[in-house]
Motif scaffolding. Structure first.
Motif, PDB file in Angstrom:
ATOM      1  N   THR A   1      65.823  11.893 125.181  1.00 53.68           N
ATOM      2  CA  THR A   1      65.039  12.744 126.081  1.00 53.68           C
ATOM      3  C   THR A   1      64.231  13.777 125.299  1.00 53.68           C
ATOM      4  N   VAL A   2      64.853  14.350 124.275  1.00 58.82           N
ATOM      5  CA  VAL A   2      64.154  15.329 123.439  1.00 58.82           C
ATOM      6  C   VAL A   2      62.969  14.674 122.721  1.00 58.82           C
ATOM      7  N   ALA A   3      63.190  13.462 122.193  1.00 59.79           N
ATOM      8  CA  ALA A   3      62.115  12.760 121.471  1.00 59.79           C
ATOM      9  C   ALA A   3      60.919  12.490 122.393  1.00 59.79           C
ATOM     10  N   ARG A   4      61.188  12.106 123.632  1.00 59.90           N
ATOM     11  CA  ARG A   4      60.084  11.878 124.574  1.00 59.90           C
ATOM     12  C   ARG A   4      59.346  13.178 124.883  1.00 59.90           C
ATOM     13  N   ALA A   5      60.110  14.264 125.014  1.00 66.82           N
ATOM     14  CA  ALA A   5      59.475  15.555 125.293  1.00 66.82           C
ATOM     15  C   ALA A   5      58.626  16.024 124.113  1.00 66.82           C
ATOM     16  N   VAL A   6      59.139  15.861 122.896  1.00 64.37           N
ATOM     17  CA  VAL A   6      58.395  16.268 121.704  1.00 64.37           C
ATOM     18  C   VAL A   6      57.145  15.412 121.541  1.00 64.37           C
ATOM     19  N   TRP A   7      57.264  14.112 121.823  1.00 65.32           N
ATOM     20  CA  TRP A   7      56.119  13.219 121.705  1.00 65.32           C
ATOM     21  C   TRP A   7      54.992  13.618 122.669  1.00 65.32           C
ATOM     22  N   GLY A   8      55.368  14.163 123.799  1.00 65.13           N
ATOM     23  CA  GLY A   8      54.369  14.557 124.781  1.00 65.13           C
ATOM     24  C   GLY A   8      53.765  15.927 124.548  1.00 65.13           C
ATOM     25  N   MET A   9      54.280  16.683 123.564  1.00 66.46           N
ATOM     26  CA  MET A   9      53.730  18.012 123.274  1.00 66.46           C
ATOM     27  C   MET A   9      52.393  17.886 122.553  1.00 66.46           C
ATOM     28  N   ARG A  10      51.465  18.747 122.923  1.00 68.80           N
ATOM     29  CA  ARG A  10      50.138  18.697 122.313  1.00 68.80           C
ATOM     30  C   ARG A  10      50.019  19.611 121.097  1.00 68.80           C
ATOM     31  N   SER A  11      50.746  20.699 121.088  1.00 61.87           N
ATOM     32  CA  SER A  11      50.640  21.649 119.976  1.00 61.87           C
ATOM     33  C   SER A  11      51.625  21.301 118.870  1.00 61.87           C
ATOM     34  N   SER A  12      51.154  21.396 117.632  1.00 63.37           N
ATOM     35  CA  SER A  12      52.029  21.125 116.486  1.00 63.37           C
ATOM     36  C   SER A  12      53.085  22.216 116.334  1.00 63.37           C
ATOM     37  N   GLY A  13      52.742  23.448 116.753  1.00 62.22           N
ATOM     38  CA  GLY A  13      53.720  24.532 116.675  1.00 62.22           C
ATOM     39  C   GLY A  13      54.904  24.289 117.590  1.00 62.22           C
ATOM     40  N   GLY A  14      54.635  23.762 118.795  1.00 57.21           N
ATOM     41  CA  GLY A  14      55.718  23.448 119.721  1.00 57.21           C
ATOM     42  C   GLY A  14      56.606  22.341 119.182  1.00 57.21           C
ATOM     43  N   ARG A  15      56.011  21.366 118.532  1.00 53.41           N
ATOM     44  CA  ARG A  15      56.806  20.290 117.949  1.00 53.41           C
ATOM     45  C   ARG A  15      57.701  20.803 116.830  1.00 53.41           C
ATOM     46  N   ARG A  16      57.124  21.647 115.970  1.00 58.59           N
ATOM     47  CA  ARG A  16      57.932  22.199 114.871  1.00 58.59           C
ATOM     48  C   ARG A  16      59.082  23.043 115.407  1.00 58.59           C
ATOM     49  N   LYS A  17      58.817  23.819 116.448  1.00 60.17           N
ATOM     50  CA  LYS A  17      59.872  24.659 117.026  1.00 60.17           C
ATOM     51  C   LYS A  17      60.970  23.800 117.640  1.00 60.17           C
ATOM     52  N   ALA A  18      60.584  22.716 118.330  1.00 60.46           N
ATOM     53  CA  ALA A  18      61.576  21.831 118.943  1.00 60.46           C
ATOM     54  C   ALA A  18      62.407  21.130 117.880  1.00 60.46           C
ATOM     55  N   LEU A  19      61.749  20.664 116.816  1.00 53.30           N
ATOM     56  CA  LEU A  19      62.486  19.994 115.738  1.00 53.30           C
ATOM     57  C   LEU A  19      63.409  20.972 115.020  1.00 53.30           C
ATOM     58  N   GLY A  20      62.957  22.212 114.850  1.00 45.92           N
ATOM     59  CA  GLY A  20      63.814  23.218 114.229  1.00 45.92           C
ATOM     60  C   GLY A  20      65.020  23.547 115.082  1.00 45.92           C
ATOM     61  N   THR A  21      64.812  23.520 116.419  1.00 50.75           N
ATOM     62  CA  THR A  21      65.914  23.800 117.343  1.00 50.75           C
ATOM     63  C   THR A  21      66.994  22.732 117.269  1.00 50.75           C
ATOM     64  N   CYS A  22      66.583  21.475 117.125  1.00 49.59           N
ATOM     65  CA  CYS A  22      67.532  20.357 117.183  1.00 49.59           C
ATOM     66  C   CYS A  22      67.969  19.850 115.809  1.00 49.59           C
ATOM     67  N   GLY A  23      67.202  20.185 114.762  1.00 52.89           N
ATOM     68  CA  GLY A  23      67.487  19.606 113.451  1.00 52.89           C
ATOM     69  C   GLY A  23      68.852  19.964 112.900  1.00 52.89           C
ATOM     70  N   SER A  24      69.264  21.234 113.048  1.00 49.84           N
ATOM     71  CA  SER A  24      70.554  21.659 112.504  1.00 49.84           C
ATOM     72  C   SER A  24      71.705  20.947 113.205  1.00 49.84           C
ATOM     73  N   HIS A  25      71.597  20.846 114.525  1.00 52.14           N
ATOM     74  CA  HIS A  25      72.670  20.178 115.272  1.00 52.14           C
ATOM     75  C   HIS A  25      72.731  18.695 114.937  1.00 52.14           C
ATOM     76  N   LEU A  26      71.588  18.060 114.798  1.00 50.42           N
ATOM     77  CA  LEU A  26      71.553  16.632 114.486  1.00 50.42           C
ATOM     78  C   LEU A  26      72.147  16.358 113.113  1.00 50.42           C
ATOM     79  N   THR A  27      71.931  17.258 112.163  1.00 48.84           N
ATOM     80  CA  THR A  27      72.532  17.107 110.834  1.00 48.84           C
ATOM     81  C   THR A  27      74.049  17.160 110.911  1.00 48.84           C
ATOM     82  N   ALA A  28      74.576  18.138 111.655  1.00 47.23           N
ATOM     83  CA  ALA A  28      76.025  18.253 111.816  1.00 47.23           C
ATOM     84  C   ALA A  28      76.614  17.031 112.508  1.00 47.23           C
ATOM     85  N   VAL A  29      75.898  16.499 113.507  1.00 48.64           N
ATOM     86  CA  VAL A  29      76.366  15.319 114.233  1.00 48.64           C
ATOM     87  C   VAL A  29      76.468  14.111 113.308  1.00 48.64           C
ATOM     88  N   CYS A  30      75.439  13.900 112.480  1.00 50.26           N
ATOM     89  CA  CYS A  30      75.433  12.730 111.590  1.00 50.26           C
ATOM     90  C   CYS A  30      76.586  12.783 110.599  1.00 50.26           C
TER      91      CYS A  30
END
Length: 257
Positions: free
Chosen positions: A162-191
């Motif tokens: 769901t997050v990937a679909r939302a990020v793909w639909g974002m038009r601003s690069s700043g919003g994408r970077r913020k979303a990836l920064g929000t989820c990146g730390s958690h995804l690293t811990a999960v892996c």
């Protein structure tokens, strides 16, 4: 997010206090005799903490999905009452799974020579030593492990889909970077956590190798709790700036010498 991080910190502290001391004692090179009751208590504690972290990471994935996909409604979706209920469900699920698995194993004797080549009393290693475990008990224990590992994994995958679909639909690069920064730390811990836990607990008992098992177990019992503070704090701007200042001061000190 920070509310769930407090609970994750409690899990990590529990792992550090219950796993690291016997690990350090075993590094001295001599075999240690451990009563069966103490071994089962250690097993119950590690299973409860690990199972609680499995559910807690899934809850945190839902939290991140709500923050990215529904930012305007996030404060309503992540209410204090709901967060408390989800955190309580994580601990309750961990304790229930731990009690069930430990009770089934405690009902069976251990075969001679009762020697465990491991730094903790881990479930797959103890299952290889157990005598007379029936097929029904083995299947029930395996189903419990599948539920506590794969159901949260499916929730995490769906959340990040769901997050990937939302990020793909974002038009601003700043919003994408913020979303990836929000989820990146958690995804690293999960892996790191799920990769080692699934390898350890979802392979057949007859194929379990204690030499490889105790090495992989280090990742979810020692490495992940040690890395989580770094993973989650380095995304904070103030922490990043403090780390940069510290590195600059260290570099200047070495240059003067």
């Amino acid at each position: 997010m920070y509310y769930f991080l407090c609970h994750l910190a409690l899990v990590d502290a529990g792992f550090a206090t219950s796993v690291v001391p016997p690990l350090l004692a075993n590094l001295r090179g001599r075999s240690r005799c451990l009563p069966r009751s103490c071994c089962l208590a250690q097993l119950c504690a590690s299973l409860a903490l690990g199972s609680a972290e499995c559910v807690l990471l899934a809850v945190m994935a839902l939290d991140r999905a709500a923050a990215v996909c529904r930012p305007l409604r996030y404060s309503r979706l992540a209410s204090q009452r709901l967060c408390s209920s989800l955190a309580g469900a994580s601990w309750l699920g961990g304790l229930t799974n731990s009690w069930a698995q430990t009770a089934l194993l405690a009902a069976r004797p251990l075969c001679a020579p009762r020697r465990l080549d491991h730094f903790i009393c881990e479930l797959p290693a103890l299952l290889k030593l157990a005598c007379g475990i029936g097929r029904d008990s083995t299947e029930r224990m395996f189903v419990a492990r599948v539920v506590i590992l794969l159901v949260p994994s499916a929730i995490i995958l769906a959340s990040y889909g769901t997050v990937a679909r939302a990020v793909w639909g974002m038009r601003s690069s700043g919003g994408r970077r913020k979303a990836l920064g929000t989820c990146g730390s958690h995804l690293t811990a999960v892996c790191v956590f799920y990769g080692s836990a699934i390898y350890t607990y979802l392979q057949p008992t007859r194929r379990y190798d204690q030499g490889q098992g105790k090495f992989v177990s280090l990742f979810y019992t020692v490495v992940t709790p040690a890395l989580n503070p770094l993973i989650y704090t380095l995304r904070n701007k103030e922490v990043k700036e403090a780390a940069r200042r510290l590195l600059r001061n260290v570099g200047r000190g070495q240059a003067r010498q």
